[in-house]
Motif scaffolding. Structure first.
Motif, PDB file in Angstrom:
ATOM      1  N   TRP A 149       0.804  -1.232   0.000  1.00 29.70           N
ATOM      2  CA  TRP A 149       0.000   0.000   0.000  1.00 29.70           C
ATOM      3  C   TRP A 149       0.828   1.268   0.000  1.00 29.70           C
ATOM      4  CZ3 TRP A 149      -0.873  -4.138   3.230  1.00 29.70           C
ATOM      5  CH2 TRP A 149      -0.171  -4.122   4.429  1.00 29.70           C
ATOM      6  N   ARG A 173      -6.802   5.271  -0.045  1.00 31.71           N
ATOM      7  CA  ARG A 173      -6.928   3.816  -0.040  1.00 31.71           C
ATOM      8  C   ARG A 173      -5.658   3.194   0.529  1.00 31.71           C
ATOM      9  NH1 ARG A 173     -11.097   0.869   0.304  1.00 31.71           N
ATOM     10  NH2 ARG A 173     -12.175   2.423  -0.960  1.00 31.71           N
ATOM     11  N   GLN A 184      -5.117   0.967   4.022  1.00 28.75           N
ATOM     12  CA  GLN A 184      -4.421  -0.321   4.057  1.00 28.75           C
ATOM     13  C   GLN A 184      -3.244  -0.264   5.017  1.00 28.75           C
ATOM     14  OE1 GLN A 184      -3.829  -0.482  -0.132  1.00 28.75           O
ATOM     15  NE2 GLN A 184      -5.462  -1.961  -0.459  1.00 28.75           N
ATOM     16  N   THR A 205      -4.653  -0.680   8.514  1.00 33.99           N
ATOM     17  CA  THR A 205      -5.069  -2.058   8.832  1.00 33.99           C
ATOM     18  C   THR A 205      -3.966  -3.054   8.556  1.00 33.99           C
ATOM     19  OG1 THR A 205      -5.886  -2.429   6.600  1.00 33.99           O
ATOM     20  CG2 THR A 205      -7.451  -1.569   8.201  1.00 33.99           C
ATOM     21  N   GLY A 215      -3.059  -4.051   5.829  1.00 34.84           N
ATOM     22  CA  GLY A 215      -3.494  -4.925   4.742  1.00 34.84           C
ATOM     23  C   GLY A 215      -4.346  -6.078   5.189  1.00 34.84           C
ATOM     24  N   ASP A 248     -11.921  -3.439   6.818  1.00 36.15           N
ATOM     25  CA  ASP A 248     -11.211  -3.973   5.664  1.00 36.15           C
ATOM     26  C   ASP A 248     -10.711  -2.793   4.834  1.00 36.15           C
ATOM     27  OD1 ASP A 248     -10.342  -5.077   3.362  1.00 36.15           O
ATOM     28  OD2 ASP A 248     -12.164  -6.217   2.916  1.00 36.15           O
ATOM     29  N   GLY A 249      -9.430  -2.511   4.984  1.00 34.87           N
ATOM     30  CA  GLY A 249      -8.865  -1.355   4.288  1.00 34.87           C
ATOM     31  C   GLY A 249      -8.902  -1.508   2.777  1.00 34.87           C
ATOM     32  N   ASN A 250      -8.917  -2.735   2.295  1.00 37.26           N
ATOM     33  CA  ASN A 250      -8.870  -2.931   0.841  1.00 37.26           C
ATOM     34  C   ASN A 250     -10.213  -2.671   0.188  1.00 37.26           C
ATOM     35  OD1 ASN A 250      -6.269  -3.963   1.275  1.00 37.26           O
ATOM     36  ND2 ASN A 250      -7.151  -5.949   1.758  1.00 37.26           N
TER      37      ASN A 250
END
Lengths: 323, 503, 346
Positions: free
Chosen positions: A293, C142, C146, C149, C151, C246-248
């Motif tokens: 990320w 975004r 992530q 979290t 990921g 859920d970061g994704n």
């Protein structure tokens, strides 16, 4: 000749790429090699192709949000026709390319004739293409047709033990053609004129309608081609392929120095924009401890810097005009 | 004297729009090697005539002949093909492309579809230096150059389309003195090359300096074609404004004598000016005084008003108020000094089209009070009703969307908006333009009665008798200079006219 | 009576009614609501409950769109807010402690304010086009989610926290009350203060608004902050409902659905008049559509195709060119071309 202000963004882009490559080479062993550069091309071939189409759209003052979905739709159609219906790739690939171009020109026509913002029309296109994928199938369709596996595995040897994939070669050819089209054909120059000032273009007697529709056609075509290349890379068709890809593409174009308001930018810049995204990923994977990320955060940061840079340059531009 | 045949001739042109006669029986003759000025005030029909000539509008009646042959102008391309090219006031080129491209785009020299950049740059360089005496780097993008140079490049583009007739639509409006001279040298050269040039302008000096012949329009009608040398300035202005000298003195005396000259000064402008808009000027306004601004279109009237309101930032000078405050940089500053401004562009700078009459009326007061001191709905309705009655706004429905009102009623709503803020100084820019006679008289009366109650006005209008009728004092502007001030004792239309015409 | 057709809620309500009617015909027990342990259950309640985050985001988006702007970053803000809240709670020793949950909620909302202010700053002060300015946070946000979290999907076991998104108050899901509160706040802010008037004024005619003394910068800045907060709270609802962040994927596509809801609700993308109630109905339409498609057994992803047609249809109806092209269908194309040139030249 002194450095022209119009070259500042692209010079910044290229410098940035070189600095990143240099930093990577100093920090990590095995980074400084020709093959790392080649891998950038191999891994980002489809991004490069899509970004070329997007560059034309953005140069003309528009935007295309449907690219990721068209890639997915292309993989889906290819996979479905080749695997499930047994069609020959020789028919399927041209068909997919035509589908992409047709999709793009339909969006272009709606944008031009009904004067609806490109953002919203291509958003509808994005929904549409993504949805159509699921109409075909909800699941992944794996492709094991010999043509596709050959395309995926063939390596073109380069001197020094390096190699390139066929996809990368296609992407390079697309870039070269695009540079020629943008700078040496009337269509290319009309795109720049359109992005500079649509009303003036109309008054100067340029074919505004044709140019605008062609730009979206081109972008649709490039996305479809990227989709084909994507199937060579992934060997599957799936409705969730390339989700959020439009953002990566737009980011690549902007980091490549193209003005989001249109009219200013270079295809070569887009090439380096894609390479910068690639090298960020490479650095992060070499780093090991950093997670994927960070790519997004880094790209967001770069977007911010470039948008601000452009804003400052254009503010100077209008100040200059008054003198 | 030019004994040649005209290159282009328009005869008895009529053009109607739904409800409006835009052009009535207008004729125009352009001779090769001559500059022909087209003059007229707002709504005279100049721009309609140009649009007819460039094929944007089709004509209802009349004939256009090019070198004696009748031509049809159904589209901009046909007009261009007939040899007519136009350079507009706002340069219609692409700022992001290079100079050479701007000249050649759409007709670039090519071989096998490939644009020959070197060839194009060379041709552009030659064209600019040989025909326009302009020596610049043609590979630079257009935005690097001043508006004046951009205009010359637009002319070069027109010449390259092998123009025989060149229309220059108010080319000098945004140029300074030196730039105008540069443009005029080019025009002189083009004249010698045998082009017929139609020069649309509202600057009298420039018209006399460069033009051989002048055609005057007024309210869509053809007033006449004259040789510039034989037309005295005063006559020109009279013909444009539409007055005969002998009729001038019969002024309806609406204003009963009213002494504003004894009142204290409300606001003083010293050396206030803005480059390219209005040369620095001094002007002071007393309490309860109506100061008129008179001048032709483009003389700097609106620009003056905008500086008083902070709509544009001044580059020089100061504004000082009686209460000791000074400086107006933004409209908010002005509003805090209790200044109000009705712009001449009702649509773009006045009304908020999608909002109701009520909302448009209370907008400025609400903005002044701030977000949280909301005017209650009931209070809003009271204000709206009060002003609808007072100004006779029609339809008298406060919930009507303002965009559906007639121009006069929109104007009244805007007046109401500002009156509600109880201004000390009210700037009115063409408050009666495009509205019917009845509403016009009402607005004039309103100005007079409010000024008797102590409100000051800066009143701008193209109609001289209106300015005279309401003003205690008139400041005259010409070619972006304040030339003089006339007060009661020496204020007659003739004197104003002479001051406007100058020279 | 003819006025009913012209009311801005008429068409959205018709569509909603038609959708519900279809559901009723398809499955007669669609409207049935049952009571279990003091909670109401039923498809209608589900639509309200699952539609709550979208309604929230769309309410914020309405004000932004009314200023002729757009906020693409709401989906990312949804993800960040949920992630921060869950992370804070998961780090606590007693996940049920009210203090911890309150703190985490305040932290998430505070962060949303900052993110909204960032967008507002870029648009109002730096003068960057809204679509471009908010694109930055859409991409980077975004990644930030992530990052927060790591990921992973952060799961929390806090019953106090899960109350926000799945608890119920007075037999109704609590999330409905959150939306109601947000709607009331938005209505109060825009109809009881003059913010609404200023927003419409700035969106409709920025130049004239400036001339009337309105501080456009402040107004624009404020709406982006409000939009950010709405998205942040929506993120809390969403993560609390499933007790995880859920970061994704959290908030993916939200910006598009929210814009769609706003447009269906009758607010034009060209700014000006805005309709909060219309937006809420728009969001309900989208949610009902999704539910319907689930119910009739079509893969839910196909909703996208329907959405595409809805977007296109609404935009075509709003497009003046399209409407006039229907009116003047008989005229030749050349005529319209000429008109077009005339419009541009004048």
């Amino acid at each position: 000749m002194s450095l022209n202000r119009k070259y500042i963004p692209i010079v910044v882009t290229i410098m940035l790429f070189l600095v990143m490559f240099a930093v990577g080479s100093f920090r990590y062993t095995g980074f400084f090699s020709f093959q790392v550069l080649m891998n950038l091309l191999i891994d980002n071939a489809f991004l490069l192709i899509t970004a070329v189409g997007m560059s034309f759209v953005i140069l003309s003052g528009g935007i295309d949000l449907s690219v990721g979905s068209i890639i997915a739709l292309s993989t889906m159609i290819s996979a479905s026709l080749v695997q499930q219906h047994g069609w020959s790739p020789a028919i399927v690939i041209p068909l997919v390319l035509m589908m992409g171009a047709g999709f793009g020109s339909a969006m272009g026509a709606i944008i031009h004739y009904f004067k609806i913002q490109p953002f919203i029309v291509t958003l509808a296109g994005m929904f549409m293409a993504r949805g159509l994928c699921y109409v075909i199938s909800i699941d992944t369709i794996t492709i094991d047709h010999p043509f596709y596996t050959t395309m995926a595995q063939t390596k073109i040897p380069l001197p020094g033990g390096n190699s390139l994939s066929i996809s990368a070669v296609i992407a390079l050819i697309v870039v070269v053609i695009a540079i020629y089209v943008a700078h040496y054909t009337r269509f290319g120059r009309n795109v720049y004129a359109l992005g500079g000032n649509e009303q003036s273009s109309l008054l100067m007697g340029l074919p505004v309608a044709r140019t605008k529709i062609l730009v979206y056609t081109l972008s649709g075509f490039c996305s479809a081609l990227a989709g084909v290349v994507f199937t060579f890379y992934m060997l599957s068709g799936y409705g969730l392929h390339a989700v959020g890809f439009e953002l990566d593409t737009i980011a690549a174009v902007v980091i490549g120095g193209t003005l989001l308001t249109g009219g200013v930018g270079y295809l070569l810049g887009t090439f380096f924009g894609v390479m910068i995204q690639g090298i960020i990923q490479t650095i992060i994977s070499f780093e090991g401890t950093l997670s994927s990320w960070w790519t997004k955060i880094a790209i967001g940061l770069l977007l911010f810097v470039f948008i601000l840079l452009q804003r400052m340059l254009s503010a100077k531009r209008s100040a200059q005009k008054q003198v | 004297m030019n004994t040649q045949k005209p290159l282009l001739q328009m005869k008895q042109i009529h053009k109607r729009f739904p409800g409006v006669k835009a052009l009535t029986n207008v004729s125009l003759r352009l001779f090769p090697g001559e500059v022909h000025a087209l003059m007229g005030e707002n709504g005279a029909g100049k721009s309609t005539l140009i649009k007819v000539l460039t094929g944007v509008y089709s004509i209802d009646e009349g004939v256009v002949e090019m070198e004696g042959v009748q031509v049809s102008m159904q589209s901009p391309l046909e007009s261009q093909a007939a040899g007519i090219s136009t350079v507009y006031q706002e340069v219609n080129l692409c700022p992001n492309l290079t100079v050479a491209e701007n000249i050649f785009i759409g007709r670039e020299p090519r071989r096998f579809g490939r644009i020959l950049w070197k060839e194009m740059n060379k041709r552009a360089q030659t064209l600019l230096s040989e025909r326009l005496n302009l020596h610049i780097d043609v590979t630079e993008p257009l935005y690097m150059y001043s508006v004046a140079v951009q205009q010359l490049i637009a002319i070069a583009r027109a010449l390259n389309i092998s123009a025989k007739v060149l229309i220059l639509d108010e080319p000098t409006s945004s140029l300074d003195k030196n730039e105008v001279q540069q443009l005029f040298r080019v025009i002189e050269k083009l004249k010698r090359d045998g082009l017929a040039i139609l020069f649309v302008t509202h600057f009298l000096d420039q018209m006399y300096e460069i033009s051989e012949r002048v055609t005057i329009l007024r309210n869509g009608e053809f007033i006449g074609e004259y040789m510039a040398k034989e037309l005295p300035r005063l006559d020109l202005v009279l013909k444009m404004i539409g007055k005969e000298l002998n009729l001038l003195e019969q002024l309806p005396q609406l204003v009963e004598d009213h002494e504003a000259s004894a009142n204290e000064t409300l606001v003083t402008a010293e050396g206030l000016g803005r480059k390219g808009a209005i040369e620095p000027f001094d002007l002071s306004i007393r309490r309860g005084e109506v100061v008129g601004l008179a001048g032709l279109l483009g003389s700097g009237r609106t620009e003056t008003a905008r500086l008083f309101f902070g709509a544009d930032k001044p580059d020089s000078g100061t504004l000082t108020f009686a209460d000791g405050g000074s400086g107006v940089q933004t409209p908010r500053d002005a509003i805090n000094h209790r200044i109000a401004f009705c712009s001449e562009n009702r649509k773009t700078e006045g009304i908020i089209g999608d909002l109701s009459v009520r909302e448009n009326i209370i907008l400025a007061l609400q903005a002044k009070q701030g977000m949280f001191r909301t005017i209650s709905r009931k209070q809003q309705e009271q204000y709206a009703d009060e002003y609808i009655r007072m100004l006779n706004i029609n339809p008298p429905n406060p919930e009507h969307l303002i965009k559906n009102l007639s121009g006069g009623n929109q104007q009244k709503v805007l007046l109401a908006r500002w009156l509600l803020t109880s201004p000390q100084l009210f700037i009115l820019d063409e408050p009666t333009r495009g509205i019917d006679i009845g509403a016009k008289a009402e607005i004039q009366k309103l100005v007079l009665s409010l000024s008797r109650q102590g409100m000051s006005f800066l009143f701008i209008s193209s109609e001289l008798e209106e300015v005279l009728r309401v003003s205690d004092r008139v400041a005259i502007l010409r070619d972006r200079h304040k030339v003089t001030e006339l007060t009661d004792t020496n204020m007659s239309q003739q004197q104003i006219m002479q001051a406007i015409a100058g020279g | 009576m003819s006025k009913i057709y012209k009311h801005h809620l008429f068409w959205p309500l018709c569509v909603l009614a038609a959708l519900l009617l279809f559901n009723l015909l398809y499955s007669p027990d669609f409207f049935s609501i049952t009571m279990h342990d003091g909670h109401l259950y039923g498809s209608l309640i589900d639509i309200l409950n699952f539609g709550a985050p979208l309604m929230l985001v769309a309410i914020g988006m309405t004000l932004v769109v009314a200023t002729k702007g757009i906020d693409l970053s709401v989906g990312s803000i949804v993800a960040i807010s949920g992630a921060i809240a869950c992370l804070t709670i998961s780090k606590g020793t007693d996940q049920n402690a009210l203090g911890l949950v309150t703190f985490s909620i305040l932290l998430a909302v505070g962060l949303s304010i900052i993110l909204g202010a960032w967008n507002g700053l870029l648009v109002s002060v730096a003068g960057i086009q809204p679509i471009i300015a908010t694109l930055i946070l859409m991409v980077a946000g975004r990644g930030i989610a992530q990052l927060v979290t790591d990921g992973q999907i952060i799961t929390v076991t806090s019953t106090s926290y899960s109350y926000i998104g799945s608890g119920s108050l007075a037999t109704l899901p609590f999330s409905i009350f959150v939306v109601a509160i947000a709607l009331v706040i938005a209505l109060l802010l825009t109809r009881k203060t003059s913010l609404g008037l200023f927003i419409e004024s700035v969106g409709c005619n920025p130049t004239a608004s400036r001339m009337a003394g309105i501080r456009a910068t402040v107004v624009i800045f404020a709406v982006y902050i409000f939009c950010g907060v709405c998205a942040g709270v929506a993120g809390l609802l969403l993560s609390s409902n499933v007790s995880s962040a859920d970061g994704n994927n959290a908030g993916l596509w939200y910006e598009l659905d929210a814009i769609l809801a706003v447009v269906i609700g009758g607010t034009s993308l060209n700014g000006g008049r805005f309709y909060l109630a219309g937006t809420v109905i728009g969001a309900l339409i989208i949610q009902t559509l999704t539910t319907t498609i689930y119910m009739i057994g079509v893969p839910p992803e196909i909703t996208l195709v329907v959405k595409a047609f809805v977007v296109l249809a609404v935009c075509l109806i709003q497009s003046e060119t399209f409407r006039s092209s229907i009116v003047y269908r008989r005229h030749k194309r050349q005529d319209t071309m000429k008109k077009e040139v005339a419009r541009r030249v004048s």
